[in-house]
Design a protein around this motif. Structure first.
Motif, PDB file in Angstrom:
ATOM      1  N   HIS A  38      21.815  27.463 -11.880  1.00 46.04           N
ATOM      2  CA  HIS A  38      20.424  27.026 -11.768  1.00 46.04           C
ATOM      3  C   HIS A  38      19.685  27.654 -10.580  1.00 46.04           C
ATOM      4  N   GLY A  39      20.439  28.083  -9.578  1.00 43.46           N
ATOM      5  CA  GLY A  39      19.804  28.686  -8.416  1.00 43.46           C
ATOM      6  C   GLY A  39      19.288  27.700  -7.385  1.00 43.46           C
ATOM      7  N   ARG A  40      19.532  26.393  -7.573  1.00 45.04           N
ATOM      8  CA  ARG A  40      18.999  25.399  -6.648  1.00 45.04           C
ATOM      9  C   ARG A  40      19.668  24.051  -6.881  1.00 45.04           C
ATOM     10  N   VAL A  41      19.487  23.150  -5.904  1.00 39.38           N
ATOM     11  CA  VAL A  41      19.883  21.748  -6.034  1.00 39.38           C
ATOM     12  C   VAL A  41      18.735  20.919  -5.466  1.00 39.38           C
ATOM     13  N   ASP A  42      18.218  19.992  -6.258  1.00 41.21           N
ATOM     14  CA  ASP A  42      17.098  19.151  -5.813  1.00 41.21           C
ATOM     15  C   ASP A  42      17.539  17.745  -5.422  1.00 41.21           C
ATOM     16  N   HIS A  43      18.367  17.123  -6.226  1.00 36.30           N
ATOM     17  CA  HIS A  43      18.879  15.788  -5.917  1.00 36.30           C
ATOM     18  C   HIS A  43      20.400  15.800  -6.040  1.00 36.30           C
ATOM     19  N   LEU A  44      21.066  15.206  -5.052  1.00 36.03           N
ATOM     20  CA  LEU A  44      22.505  14.949  -5.131  1.00 36.03           C
ATOM     21  C   LEU A  44      22.694  13.445  -5.176  1.00 36.03           C
ATOM     22  N   CYS A  61       0.833  -1.213   0.000  1.00 34.78           N
ATOM     23  CA  CYS A  61       0.000   0.000   0.000  1.00 34.78           C
ATOM     24  C   CYS A  61       0.862   1.256   0.000  1.00 34.78           C
ATOM     25  N   GLU A  62       1.931   1.235   0.801  1.00 36.33           N
ATOM     26  CA  GLU A  62       2.832   2.392   0.857  1.00 36.33           C
ATOM     27  C   GLU A  62       3.519   2.609  -0.482  1.00 36.33           C
ATOM     28  N   TRP A  63       3.948   1.502  -1.114  1.00 36.54           N
ATOM     29  CA  TRP A  63       4.602   1.601  -2.422  1.00 36.54           C
ATOM     30  C   TRP A  63       3.645   2.176  -3.457  1.00 36.54           C
ATOM     31  N   LEU A  64       2.396   1.714  -3.449  1.00 36.66           N
ATOM     32  CA  LEU A  64       1.409   2.208  -4.409  1.00 36.66           C
ATOM     33  C   LEU A  64       1.132   3.694  -4.198  1.00 36.66           C
ATOM     34  N   TYR A  65       0.966   4.101  -2.946  1.00 35.72           N
ATOM     35  CA  TYR A  65       0.706   5.508  -2.653  1.00 35.72           C
ATOM     36  C   TYR A  65       1.873   6.388  -3.100  1.00 35.72           C
ATOM     37  N   ASN A  66       3.101   5.967  -2.772  1.00 37.96           N
ATOM     38  CA  ASN A  66       4.279   6.748  -3.148  1.00 37.96           C
ATOM     39  C   ASN A  66       4.473   6.793  -4.659  1.00 37.96           C
ATOM     40  N   SER A  67       4.109   5.687  -5.342  1.00 37.27           N
ATOM     41  CA  SER A  67       4.238   5.663  -6.800  1.00 37.27           C
ATOM     42  C   SER A  67       3.269   6.645  -7.444  1.00 37.27           C
ATOM     43  N   LEU A  68       2.047   6.713  -6.909  1.00 39.22           N
ATOM     44  CA  LEU A  68       1.058   7.641  -7.455  1.00 39.22           C
ATOM     45  C   LEU A  68       1.425   9.093  -7.166  1.00 39.22           C
ATOM     46  N   ASN A  69       2.209   9.308  -6.115  1.00 39.03           N
ATOM     47  CA  ASN A  69       2.624  10.660  -5.735  1.00 39.03           C
ATOM     48  C   ASN A  69       4.129  10.852  -5.928  1.00 39.03           C
ATOM     49  N   SER A  70       4.671  10.169  -6.908  1.00 38.02           N
ATOM     50  CA  SER A  70       6.109  10.244  -7.174  1.00 38.02           C
ATOM     51  C   SER A  70       6.522  11.665  -7.551  1.00 38.02           C
ATOM     52  N   GLU A  71       7.717  12.042  -7.137  1.00 34.46           N
ATOM     53  CA  GLU A  71       8.216  13.395  -7.399  1.00 34.46           C
ATOM     54  C   GLU A  71       8.397  13.629  -8.894  1.00 34.46           C
ATOM     55  N   ASN A  72       7.902  14.731  -9.365  1.00 33.26           N
ATOM     56  CA  ASN A  72       8.054  15.129 -10.761  1.00 33.26           C
ATOM     57  C   ASN A  72       9.392  15.845 -10.924  1.00 33.26           C
ATOM     58  N   MET A  73      10.296  15.267 -11.692  1.00 37.91           N
ATOM     59  CA  MET A  73      11.644  15.814 -11.837  1.00 37.91           C
ATOM     60  C   MET A  73      11.769  16.800 -12.988  1.00 37.91           C
ATOM     61  N   ASP A  74      10.680  17.086 -13.679  1.00 39.00           N
ATOM     62  CA  ASP A  74      10.725  18.007 -14.814  1.00 39.00           C
ATOM     63  C   ASP A  74      11.264  19.365 -14.373  1.00 39.00           C
ATOM     64  N   ASP A  75      12.393  19.767 -14.981  1.00 34.83           N
ATOM     65  CA  ASP A  75      13.046  21.057 -14.755  1.00 34.83           C
ATOM     66  C   ASP A  75      13.721  21.163 -13.386  1.00 34.83           C
ATOM     67  N   TYR A  77      17.446  10.071 -15.262  1.00 33.73           N
ATOM     68  CA  TYR A  77      16.959  11.416 -14.931  1.00 33.73           C
ATOM     69  C   TYR A  77      16.670  12.211 -16.208  1.00 33.73           C
ATOM     70  N   ALA A  78      17.442  11.957 -17.265  1.00 30.24           N
ATOM     71  CA  ALA A  78      17.199  12.641 -18.537  1.00 30.24           C
ATOM     72  C   ALA A  78      15.815  12.297 -19.073  1.00 30.24           C
ATOM     73  N   LYS A  79      15.396  11.038 -18.918  1.00 34.65           N
ATOM     74  CA  LYS A  79      14.054  10.638 -19.360  1.00 34.65           C
ATOM     75  C   LYS A  79      12.972  11.398 -18.601  1.00 34.65           C
ATOM     76  N   ARG A  80      13.295  11.851 -17.402  1.00 33.69           N
ATOM     77  CA  ARG A  80      12.333  12.600 -16.590  1.00 33.69           C
ATOM     78  C   ARG A  80      12.483  14.106 -16.788  1.00 33.69           C
ATOM     79  N   ARG A  81      13.273  14.506 -17.781  1.00 30.06           N
ATOM     80  CA  ARG A  81      13.419  15.905 -18.199  1.00 30.06           C
ATOM     81  C   ARG A  81      13.983  16.788 -17.088  1.00 30.06           C
ATOM     82  N   ALA A  82      14.967  16.259 -16.376  1.00 27.68           N
ATOM     83  CA  ALA A  82      15.634  17.038 -15.331  1.00 27.68           C
ATOM     84  C   ALA A  82      16.789  17.835 -15.926  1.00 27.68           C
ATOM     85  N   ASN A  83      17.249  18.834 -15.187  1.00 26.81           N
ATOM     86  CA  ASN A  83      18.494  19.535 -15.508  1.00 26.81           C
ATOM     87  C   ASN A  83      19.636  18.791 -14.821  1.00 26.81           C
ATOM     88  N   LEU A  84      20.619  18.372 -15.598  1.00 25.97           N
ATOM     89  CA  LEU A  84      21.679  17.524 -15.072  1.00 25.97           C
ATOM     90  C   LEU A  84      22.985  18.290 -14.919  1.00 25.97           C
TER      91      LEU A  84
END
Length: 361
Positions: free
Chosen positions: A123-129, A33-47, A67-74
């Motif tokens: 970029h002015g920020r860091v989201d994932h390291l 149940c936790e996996w399903l909930y987190n999958s439906l609310n997965s973080e959007n990495m676009d930009d 991450y490129a498939k999710r349209r992130a800035n790398l």
């Protein structure tokens, strides 16, 4: 008090196993149940902005593509800038919004401050390291005759993750970001010829488990552990490292078996976006945790049967666990090198560094 501890030693382990067995179906349902909930609310990495260290090959490269498939800035960081150029082009074609490449050595704090500062300035920020830098070895500890390489192994496997994290923390607080760590099952599963690597990975996992409590819910931490997987190390390639005051040049050696590195990278990025604390590949390795906790002797006997060498013990010179080949002269000969080079006398780390013997993941 001694009587109480003795009594608990006999009662608590079997009672805990029984309770765990009874609760297992409910735990599986809750986890699903936790996996399903987190999958439906997965973080959007676009930009969003993702820094990946060790991005020039192996797991780091594949994570960049995910991450490129999710349209992130790398922001791709490694010592091989020429290698990063090709990967950055691939990432742009896959879908990355923007790709920045920075040549840096993560075991140097000043280099870490530089690539974090350049990222924030642009970029002015860091989201994932994402820390993927790792250096392995395959030697028996009691055969070492030169300890000069020990600090480098620990620097790369431990401080090469800690320094970027330390510098990036203030910016990750601002974005409620996430740290992703490439660890290994050897941090708790004892395997021969990997003593220093296992020690460094154990320290790394304990560091991030502790840091998770310190940063609370303000920064997420995903620890990825893997068994033996295929990568450039096992791809039969020969490559020389350049830049960042390399201490050795390594051979990207001979073919070995293993699961696909692409699948592990996909699981890491998916797990990080779901907010998972741990990503494990393959997950069945966890069964050994029960044996280590409740039946360590059985685990020890099993590994001795499975991995103990038959006959004379020999040190692997190529970092992939293959034994030394015998040349026509009867002396040890290095497998996989061209031209073949004969080695004689005791094996030292200076020889290993000269002959490209340590493997970088």
């Amino acid at each position: 008090m001694d009587f109480v501890n003795t009594f608990l030693n006999w009662i608590v382990p079997p009672a805990s196993m029984v309770m765990l067995a009874c609760a297992w179906p409910a735990l599986c349902f809750i986890n699903a149940c936790e996996w399903l909930y987190n999958s439906l609310n997965s973080e959007n990495m676009d930009d969003k902005v993702v820094i990946i260290t060790g991005a020039s090959s192996g797991i780091g490269e594949q994570i960049a593509y995910e991450y490129a498939k999710r349209r992130a800035n790398l922001v791709l960081v490694a010592r091989r800038e020429n290698r990063l150029r090709g990967i950055s082009e691939n990432a742009r074609r896959i879908g990355a919004r923007h790709v920045m490449i920075i040549a840096a050595d993560v075991v140097k704090e000043e280099d870490c401050r530089r690539f974090i500062s350049e990222t924030v300035h642009f970029h002015g920020r860091v989201d994932h390291l994402v820390n993927t830098v790792s250096l392995g070895h395959t030697f028996y500890f009691d055969e070492v005759t030169d300890t000069s390489i020990f600090p480098h192994l620990l620097d790369i496997n431990f401080w090469g993750n800690v320094y970027p994290t330390f510098v990036a923390l203030p910016y990750l607080y601002q974005t409620n970001g996430r740290i992703i760590v490439n660890a290994s099952v050897e941090n708790w599963l004892p395997l021969p010829r990997m003593s220093l690597y296992a020690a460094a990975k154990s320290a790394l996992v304990n560091f991030y488990d502790t840091l998770r409590f310190e940063v609370k819910d303000e920064i997420g931490i995903t620890i990825a552990t893997h068994g033996w997987i295929g990568s450039e190390i096992s791809g039969g390639k020969f490559m020389l490292e350049e830049g960042a005051e390399m201490q050795w040049k390594e051979e990207r050696e001979v073919h070995v078996g293993g699961g696909p590195v692409e699948e592990f990278a996909r699981l890491i990025v998916s797990g990080a976006c779901r907010g998972d604390q741990y990503v494990k590949y393959p997950s069945w390795y966890d069964i050994f945790l029960l044996y280590r906790a409740f039946a360590p002797n059985i685990l020890s006997w099993t590994f001795r049967l499975l991995v103990s060498p038959h006959g004379a013990r020999r040190t692997s010179l190529i970092g992939t666990g293959r034994p030394i080949a015998e040349g026509s002269s009867g002396r040890p000969m290095l497998e996989g090198t061209s031209p073949r080079k004969l080695l004689a006398g005791p094996i030292t780390f200076s020889q290993l560094s000269t002959q490209h013997q340590l493997k970088l993941e």
